[in-house]
Design a protein around this motif. Sequence first.
Motif, PDB file in Angstrom:
ATOM      1  N   MET A   2       7.305 -14.583 -48.394  1.00  0.00           N
ATOM      2  CA  MET A   2       8.208 -15.235 -47.466  1.00  0.00           C
ATOM      3  C   MET A   2       7.391 -15.953 -46.390  1.00  0.00           C
ATOM      4  SD  MET A   2      11.307 -13.466 -45.506  1.00  0.00           S
ATOM      5  CE  MET A   2      11.834 -14.070 -43.973  1.00  0.00           C
ATOM      6  N   ILE A   3       7.754 -17.161 -46.098  1.00  0.00           N
ATOM      7  CA  ILE A   3       7.052 -17.969 -45.105  1.00  0.00           C
ATOM      8  C   ILE A   3       7.624 -17.666 -43.723  1.00  0.00           C
ATOM      9  CG2 ILE A   3       6.582 -20.304 -44.309  1.00  0.00           C
ATOM     10  CD1 ILE A   3       6.705 -21.189 -47.239  1.00  0.00           C
ATOM     11  N   GLU A   4       6.712 -17.368 -42.793  1.00  0.00           N
ATOM     12  CA  GLU A   4       7.101 -17.076 -41.418  1.00  0.00           C
ATOM     13  C   GLU A   4       7.459 -18.396 -40.721  1.00  0.00           C
ATOM     14  OE1 GLU A   4       7.956 -14.546 -38.428  1.00  0.00           O
ATOM     15  OE2 GLU A   4       7.033 -13.854 -40.274  1.00  0.00           O
ATOM     16  N   PRO A   5       8.651 -18.472 -40.118  1.00  0.00           N
ATOM     17  CA  PRO A   5       9.017 -19.716 -39.439  1.00  0.00           C
ATOM     18  C   PRO A   5       8.154 -19.938 -38.194  1.00  0.00           C
ATOM     19  CG  PRO A   5      10.663 -18.016 -39.050  1.00  0.00           C
ATOM     20  CD  PRO A   5       9.679 -17.459 -40.031  1.00  0.00           C
ATOM     21  N   LYS A   6       7.853 -21.187 -37.929  1.00  0.00           N
ATOM     22  CA  LYS A   6       7.080 -21.551 -36.739  1.00  0.00           C
ATOM     23  C   LYS A   6       7.989 -21.472 -35.523  1.00  0.00           C
ATOM     24  CE  LYS A   6       3.147 -22.693 -38.612  1.00  0.00           C
ATOM     25  NZ  LYS A   6       1.978 -21.903 -38.366  1.00  0.00           N
ATOM     26  N   LEU A   7       7.376 -21.155 -34.384  1.00  0.00           N
ATOM     27  CA  LEU A   7       8.127 -21.162 -33.137  1.00  0.00           C
ATOM     28  C   LEU A   7       8.172 -22.606 -32.644  1.00  0.00           C
ATOM     29  CD1 LEU A   7       6.655 -18.031 -31.320  1.00  0.00           C
ATOM     30  CD2 LEU A   7       8.851 -18.226 -32.468  1.00  0.00           C
ATOM     31  N   GLU A   8       9.333 -23.166 -32.635  1.00  0.00           N
ATOM     32  CA  GLU A   8       9.493 -24.560 -32.220  1.00  0.00           C
ATOM     33  C   GLU A   8       9.733 -24.617 -30.708  1.00  0.00           C
ATOM     34  OE1 GLU A   8       9.053 -27.185 -34.197  1.00  0.00           O
ATOM     35  OE2 GLU A   8       8.708 -25.893 -35.917  1.00  0.00           O
ATOM     36  N   VAL A   9       8.646 -24.578 -29.960  1.00  0.00           N
ATOM     37  CA  VAL A   9       8.729 -24.652 -28.509  1.00  0.00           C
ATOM     38  C   VAL A   9       8.115 -25.982 -28.089  1.00  0.00           C
ATOM     39  CG1 VAL A   9       8.046 -23.581 -26.330  1.00  0.00           C
ATOM     40  CG2 VAL A   9       8.531 -22.147 -28.330  1.00  0.00           C
ATOM     41  N   PRO A  10       8.892 -26.806 -27.391  1.00  0.00           N
ATOM     42  CA  PRO A  10       8.357 -28.108 -26.963  1.00  0.00           C
ATOM     43  C   PRO A  10       7.119 -27.951 -26.076  1.00  0.00           C
ATOM     44  CG  PRO A  10      10.725 -27.976 -26.585  1.00  0.00           C
ATOM     45  CD  PRO A  10      10.271 -26.612 -26.981  1.00  0.00           C
ATOM     46  N   ALA A  11       6.196 -28.864 -26.219  1.00  0.00           N
ATOM     47  CA  ALA A  11       4.952 -28.831 -25.445  1.00  0.00           C
ATOM     48  C   ALA A  11       5.229 -28.817 -23.944  1.00  0.00           C
ATOM     49  CB  ALA A  11       4.076 -30.028 -25.806  1.00  0.00           C
ATOM     50  N   GLU A  12       6.273 -29.531 -23.524  1.00  0.00           N
ATOM     51  CA  GLU A  12       6.615 -29.568 -22.098  1.00  0.00           C
ATOM     52  C   GLU A  12       6.991 -28.180 -21.587  1.00  0.00           C
ATOM     53  OE1 GLU A  12       8.320 -31.491 -24.380  1.00  0.00           O
ATOM     54  OE2 GLU A  12       7.249 -33.369 -24.072  1.00  0.00           O
ATOM     55  N   LEU A  13       7.699 -27.419 -22.413  1.00  0.00           N
ATOM     56  CA  LEU A  13       8.097 -26.067 -22.023  1.00  0.00           C
ATOM     57  C   LEU A  13       6.881 -25.146 -21.964  1.00  0.00           C
ATOM     58  CD1 LEU A  13      10.402 -24.229 -21.238  1.00  0.00           C
ATOM     59  CD2 LEU A  13      10.803 -23.798 -23.664  1.00  0.00           C
ATOM     60  N   ARG A  14       5.970 -25.295 -22.920  1.00  0.00           N
ATOM     61  CA  ARG A  14       4.733 -24.499 -22.886  1.00  0.00           C
ATOM     62  C   ARG A  14       3.920 -24.830 -21.640  1.00  0.00           C
ATOM     63  NH1 ARG A  14       3.510 -21.957 -27.961  1.00  0.00           N
ATOM     64  NH2 ARG A  14       4.728 -22.867 -29.641  1.00  0.00           N
ATOM     65  N   ASP A  15       3.817 -26.131 -21.315  1.00  0.00           N
ATOM     66  CA  ASP A  15       3.084 -26.546 -20.112  1.00  0.00           C
ATOM     67  C   ASP A  15       3.725 -25.969 -18.854  1.00  0.00           C
ATOM     68  OD1 ASP A  15       1.308 -27.996 -21.655  1.00  0.00           O
ATOM     69  OD2 ASP A  15       2.272 -29.933 -21.272  1.00  0.00           O
ATOM     70  N   LEU A  16       5.040 -26.009 -18.783  1.00  0.00           N
ATOM     71  CA  LEU A  16       5.753 -25.461 -17.634  1.00  0.00           C
ATOM     72  C   LEU A  16       5.501 -23.957 -17.522  1.00  0.00           C
ATOM     73  CD1 LEU A  16       7.714 -25.757 -15.275  1.00  0.00           C
ATOM     74  CD2 LEU A  16       9.590 -25.461 -16.906  1.00  0.00           C
ATOM     75  N   ALA A  17       5.537 -23.257 -18.642  1.00  0.00           N
ATOM     76  CA  ALA A  17       5.283 -21.812 -18.636  1.00  0.00           C
ATOM     77  C   ALA A  17       3.862 -21.521 -18.149  1.00  0.00           C
ATOM     78  CB  ALA A  17       5.512 -21.227 -20.022  1.00  0.00           C
TER      79      ALA A  17
ATOM     80  N   ALA B  80       1.488 -18.762 -28.718  1.00  0.00           N
ATOM     81  CA  ALA B  80       1.798 -18.268 -30.065  1.00  0.00           C
ATOM     82  C   ALA B  80       2.610 -19.309 -30.823  1.00  0.00           C
ATOM     83  CB  ALA B  80       2.571 -16.957 -29.981  1.00  0.00           C
ATOM     84  N   THR B  81       2.258 -19.470 -32.089  1.00  0.00           N
ATOM     85  CA  THR B  81       2.934 -20.485 -32.904  1.00  0.00           C
ATOM     86  C   THR B  81       3.923 -19.897 -33.901  1.00  0.00           C
ATOM     87  OG1 THR B  81       1.099 -20.469 -34.461  1.00  0.00           O
ATOM     88  CG2 THR B  81       1.040 -22.136 -32.700  1.00  0.00           C
ATOM     89  N   ASP B  82       3.874 -18.572 -34.087  1.00  0.00           N
ATOM     90  CA  ASP B  82       4.859 -17.939 -34.959  1.00  0.00           C
ATOM     91  C   ASP B  82       5.091 -16.499 -34.500  1.00  0.00           C
ATOM     92  OD1 ASP B  82       2.837 -16.260 -36.167  1.00  0.00           O
ATOM     93  OD2 ASP B  82       2.376 -17.877 -37.571  1.00  0.00           O
TER      94      ASP B  82
END
Length: 117
Positions: A1-16, A73-75
Amino acid sequence: MIEPKLEVPAELRDLAEKTIDQAERAFGMFFDAASKSMASVPGAGSEISKQALSLTEQNMKSAFDYARKLVQATDLQEAMRIQSEFLRSQFTNAGEHMRQITGDVMSAAKDATKGKS
């Protein structure tokens, strides 16, 4: 089973990341002020308090490092690995911190009873 990627926009990661940096700076200022305040209080108890503050500061630095890693984290599997590593290190550090504090308290108690003899 393929683990889904965490789709978090770069802007949100930068803000965090910026929020983590701001919180870390605020805690740094708090620890600086607390350290200066403790430096003005003499006594054996203040040494234990300084040690406790230092250990707390180390724990906060670990928590900020953890938060930075988690933001990247990407997944879900990577996030869980980061969480597991953080918890393991916190348990190890807590045991070591308790040994240090217990040793310091025992030493201070021993010194205090020597002075009364």
